[in-house]
Design an enzyme around this catalytic site. Sequence first.
Site, mmCIF file in Angstrom:
data_model
loop_
_atom_site.group_PDB
_atom_site.id
_atom_site.type_symbol
_atom_site.label_atom_id
_atom_site.label_comp_id
_atom_site.label_asym_id
_atom_site.label_seq_id
_atom_site.Cartn_x
_atom_site.Cartn_y
_atom_site.Cartn_z
ATOM 1 N N TYR A 98 0.962 -1.243 -0.095
ATOM 2 C CA TYR A 98 -0.053 -0.054 0.052
ATOM 3 C C TYR A 98 0.977 1.313 0.026
ATOM 4 C CZ TYR A 98 -4.444 -2.221 0.012
ATOM 5 O OH TYR A 98 -5.482 -3.178 -0.340
ATOM 6 N N GLN A 141 -14.829 2.327 -8.446
ATOM 7 C CA GLN A 141 -14.263 1.113 -7.753
ATOM 8 C C GLN A 141 -12.878 1.399 -7.205
ATOM 9 O OE1 GLN A 141 -15.182 -3.111 -9.285
ATOM 10 N NE2 GLN A 141 -15.302 -1.598 -11.258
ATOM 11 N N ASN A 142 -12.320 2.679 -7.698
ATOM 12 C CA ASN A 142 -11.073 3.080 -7.428
ATOM 13 C C ASN A 142 -10.788 3.673 -6.142
ATOM 14 O OD1 ASN A 142 -10.501 1.798 -9.921
ATOM 15 N ND2 ASN A 142 -10.691 3.759 -11.063
ATOM 16 N N HIS A 157 -15.178 1.307 -2.833
ATOM 17 C CA HIS A 157 -14.215 0.611 -2.083
ATOM 18 C C HIS A 157 -13.110 1.306 -1.243
ATOM 19 C CE1 HIS A 157 -14.838 -2.504 -5.717
ATOM 20 N NE2 HIS A 157 -15.774 -2.542 -4.816
ATOM 21 N N CYS A 172 -9.272 1.609 17.361
ATOM 22 C CA CYS A 172 -10.167 3.020 17.773
ATOM 23 C C CYS A 172 -10.578 3.651 16.776
ATOM 24 C CB CYS A 172 -9.249 3.870 18.615
ATOM 25 S SG CYS A 172 -8.129 4.933 17.862
ATOM 26 N N CYS A 182 -3.209 5.037 19.926
ATOM 27 C CA CYS A 182 -3.611 4.056 20.982
ATOM 28 C C CYS A 182 -2.953 2.721 21.170
ATOM 29 C CB CYS A 182 -5.162 3.679 20.725
ATOM 30 S SG CYS A 182 -5.312 2.462 19.203
ATOM 31 N N GLY A 229 -13.856 1.231 -17.840
ATOM 32 C CA GLY A 229 -12.516 0.495 -17.144
ATOM 33 C C GLY A 229 -12.598 -0.393 -16.216
ATOM 34 N N THR A 230 -13.891 -1.185 -16.156
ATOM 35 C CA THR A 230 -13.857 -2.022 -15.287
ATOM 36 C C THR A 230 -14.308 -3.672 -15.782
ATOM 37 O OG1 THR A 230 -14.996 -3.011 -13.258
ATOM 38 C CG2 THR A 230 -16.357 -1.462 -14.651
HETATM 39 C C1 BV8 Z 1 -18.439 -7.947 -0.444
HETATM 40 C C2 BV8 Z 1 -9.886 -1.985 -2.680
HETATM 41 C C3 BV8 Z 1 -20.326 -8.532 1.235
HETATM 42 C C4 BV8 Z 1 -8.794 -2.420 -2.253
HETATM 43 C C5 BV8 Z 1 -11.085 -3.621 -4.055
HETATM 44 C C6 BV8 Z 1 -15.580 -16.126 -3.253
HETATM 45 C C7 BV8 Z 1 -14.733 -15.727 -1.716
HETATM 46 C C8 BV8 Z 1 -14.798 -14.629 -1.401
HETATM 47 C C9 BV8 Z 1 -15.525 -13.362 -1.701
HETATM 48 C C10 BV8 Z 1 -16.158 -13.606 -2.742
HETATM 49 C C11 BV8 Z 1 -16.298 -14.823 -3.703
HETATM 50 N N1 BV8 Z 1 -16.947 -14.572 -4.677
HETATM 51 C C12 BV8 Z 1 -17.351 -13.287 -4.826
HETATM 52 C C13 BV8 Z 1 -17.022 -12.653 -3.895
HETATM 53 C C14 BV8 Z 1 -17.244 -11.195 -3.147
HETATM 54 C C15 BV8 Z 1 -15.984 -10.542 -3.627
HETATM 55 C C16 BV8 Z 1 -15.664 -10.403 -5.084
HETATM 56 O O1 BV8 Z 1 -16.345 -10.027 -5.855
HETATM 57 N N2 BV8 Z 1 -14.527 -11.289 -5.689
HETATM 58 C C17 BV8 Z 1 -14.511 -11.506 -6.969
HETATM 59 C C18 BV8 Z 1 -12.938 -11.353 -7.034
HETATM 60 C C19 BV8 Z 1 -14.867 -12.727 -7.193
HETATM 61 N N3 BV8 Z 1 -16.144 -9.020 -3.239
HETATM 62 C C20 BV8 Z 1 -16.145 -8.775 -1.983
HETATM 63 O O2 BV8 Z 1 -15.663 -9.223 -1.086
HETATM 64 C C21 BV8 Z 1 -16.682 -7.269 -1.719
HETATM 65 N N4 BV8 Z 1 -17.348 -7.381 -0.313
HETATM 66 O O3 BV8 Z 1 -19.079 -8.849 -1.142
HETATM 67 O O4 BV8 Z 1 -19.226 -7.784 0.665
HETATM 68 C C22 BV8 Z 1 -19.804 -9.421 1.916
HETATM 69 C C23 BV8 Z 1 -19.373 -9.286 3.109
HETATM 70 C C24 BV8 Z 1 -18.949 -10.417 4.072
HETATM 71 C C25 BV8 Z 1 -18.919 -11.524 3.549
HETATM 72 C C26 BV8 Z 1 -19.354 -12.080 2.055
HETATM 73 C C27 BV8 Z 1 -19.872 -11.175 1.563
HETATM 74 C C28 BV8 Z 1 -15.514 -6.218 -1.392
HETATM 75 C C29 BV8 Z 1 -14.960 -5.965 -3.103
HETATM 76 C C30 BV8 Z 1 -14.034 -4.960 -2.726
HETATM 77 C C31 BV8 Z 1 -12.591 -5.343 -2.821
HETATM 78 N N5 BV8 Z 1 -11.651 -4.340 -3.017
HETATM 79 N N6 BV8 Z 1 -10.252 -2.557 -3.991
HETATM 80 C C32 BV8 Z 1 -7.489 -2.182 -3.070
HETATM 81 O O5 BV8 Z 1 -7.786 -1.723 -4.156
HETATM 82 O O6 BV8 Z 1 -6.246 -2.345 -2.591
HETATM 83 S S1 BV8 Z 1 -11.765 -4.424 -5.794
HETATM 84 C C33 BV8 Z 1 -10.393 -4.124 -6.585
HETATM 85 O O7 BV8 Z 1 -10.558 -4.874 -7.730
HETATM 86 C C34 BV8 Z 1 -10.247 -2.618 -7.149
HETATM 87 O O8 BV8 Z 1 -11.107 -1.953 -6.588
HETATM 88 C C35 BV8 Z 1 -10.451 -2.560 -8.904
HETATM 89 O O9 BV8 Z 1 -11.418 -1.687 -9.196
HETATM 90 C C36 BV8 Z 1 -11.382 -4.044 -8.750
HETATM 91 C C37 BV8 Z 1 -11.338 -4.777 -10.025
HETATM 92 O O10 BV8 Z 1 -9.669 -4.907 -10.132
HETATM 93 P P1 BV8 Z 1 -9.272 -4.735 -11.697
HETATM 94 O O11 BV8 Z 1 -9.404 -5.783 -12.529
HETATM 95 O O12 BV8 Z 1 -8.040 -3.858 -11.563
HETATM 96 O O13 BV8 Z 1 -10.017 -3.481 -12.170
HETATM 97 P P2 BV8 Z 1 -11.165 -3.753 -12.988
HETATM 98 O O14 BV8 Z 1 -11.928 -5.193 -12.622
HETATM 99 O O15 BV8 Z 1 -11.950 -2.569 -12.895
HETATM 100 O O16 BV8 Z 1 -10.466 -4.280 -14.433
HETATM 101 C C38 BV8 Z 1 -9.639 -3.382 -15.393
HETATM 102 C C39 BV8 Z 1 -10.251 -3.307 -16.437
HETATM 103 O O17 BV8 Z 1 -9.964 -2.185 -17.001
HETATM 104 C C40 BV8 Z 1 -10.272 -4.380 -17.529
HETATM 105 O O18 BV8 Z 1 -11.597 -4.932 -17.989
HETATM 106 C C41 BV8 Z 1 -9.394 -3.678 -18.731
HETATM 107 O O19 BV8 Z 1 -9.839 -4.361 -19.970
HETATM 108 C C42 BV8 Z 1 -9.886 -2.356 -18.496
HETATM 109 N N7 BV8 Z 1 -9.012 -1.470 -18.892
HETATM 110 C C43 BV8 Z 1 -7.562 -1.434 -19.180
HETATM 111 N N8 BV8 Z 1 -7.056 -0.399 -19.597
HETATM 112 C C44 BV8 Z 1 -8.196 0.497 -19.823
HETATM 113 C C45 BV8 Z 1 -9.350 -0.174 -19.541
HETATM 114 N N9 BV8 Z 1 -10.658 0.204 -19.714
HETATM 115 C C46 BV8 Z 1 -10.581 1.648 -20.424
HETATM 116 N N10 BV8 Z 1 -9.554 2.329 -20.548
HETATM 117 C C47 BV8 Z 1 -8.377 1.940 -20.594
HETATM 118 N N11 BV8 Z 1 -7.172 2.548 -20.679
HETATM 119 ZN ZN ZN Z 2 -6.156 3.657 17.690
#
Ligand code: BV8
Ligand code: ZN
Length: 242
Positions: free
Chosen positions: A64, A97-98, A115, A126, A145, A182-183
């Site tokens: 990070y 999502q960014n 996110h 805390c 803390c 972009g997602t």
């Molecule tokens: C939740 C912050 C309820 C951190 C991020 C099995 C096991 C465990 C969990 C799960 C599971 N199945 C499903 C889940 C749920 C899980 C999930 O979705 N998993 C996926 C991987 C299957 N989701 C969660 O856990 C979410 N919470 O569901 O809560 C809950 C609660 C408790 C118990 C159960 C359920 C929380 C999800 C949030 C995760 N945190 N980010 C950090 O950034 O460090 S997500 C992270 O991934 C980023 O935010 C990013 O946006 C996102 C996607 O990643 P990328 O691939 O990089 O981005 P993106 O997908 O947007 O793809 C890039 C795209 O851009 C591509 O398509 C590419 O072609 C395109 N591109 C490239 N260049 C360009 C372009 N487009 C346009 N122009 C360009 N130039």
């Molecule tokens: Zn603290």
Amino acid sequence: MFELIEEQITNFKKIVFVTGAGISQESGIPTFRGKDGLWRNHDAMKLATIDAFYDNPKLVWEWYNERRMNIFQAQPNAGHKAIAELEKYTQVVVLTQNIDGLHQKSGSSNVLELHGSIVQIKCTVCNFKEEILEEFFDLPPICKCGNILRPDVVWFGESLPQDVWQNAMNFSSKCDLMVIAGTSLVVSPANTLPIYAKQNNATLVEINPEITEMSGEMDLSIRNTSAEILPQLVSLFKKSYD
Ligand code: BV8
Ligand code: ZN
């Protein structure tokens, strides 16, 4: 390319953008998927989890910290700027999502960070929470803390902030145009937002160089980059309003 929406462009009064890592790619910020998806041979999807953090807080903090330094140098690109400019012509909400804050940096005023934010730091125990723009030298950083600090982001397995998610669903259900840029729409529940829009008969436009899981559901799926296409989309509004 925009024939489908050109005639009705002045009908779009409530526009929602759903953006992912791809829109910041042209600002030099690596996405999660594809070739950028690795960091020192660790899979980003595995590092952005609570388990990884408690397993090895120093390693996750090194990741990070490095991302923070890259993000603080990054500038919004033409895609971010086009979305910000559109606010002059109609109501715009950005559901991103960014965690890089580039939409806000480009001037967008209605941004929901689904996110969380890498700029915001909070305590694991805390209620300390603050925007911190400096680099951390001792990792993991410790709160006054005595407990470990963490980035105020939503990790896989963590719920999205309740109020943010409610508002995101609300805006998606009420918009008349949703632009998904972009997602890969892999991550839930953010990937359900286009479904809320579609249920409300919104027009769906996707901008992505690659096909995604929902390309087939879109009214218009443009196989190009956001920095290229978004300015062209905004100039359609400019032409019809000026
Ligand atoms: C939740 C912050 C309820 C951190 C991020 C099995 C096991 C465990 C969990 C799960 C599971 N199945 C499903 C889940 C749920 C899980 C999930 O979705 N998993 C996926 C991987 C299957 N989701 C969660 O856990 C979410 N919470 O569901 O809560 C809950 C609660 C408790 C118990 C159960 C359920 C929380 C999800 C949030 C995760 N945190 N980010 C950090 O950034 O460090 S997500 C992270 O991934 C980023 O935010 C990013 O946006 C996102 C996607 O990643 P990328 O691939 O990089 O981005 P993106 O997908 O947007 O793809 C890039 C795209 O851009 C591509 O398509 C590419 O072609 C395109 N591109 C490239 N260049 C360009 C372009 N487009 C346009 N122009 C360009 N130039
Ligand atoms: Zn603290």
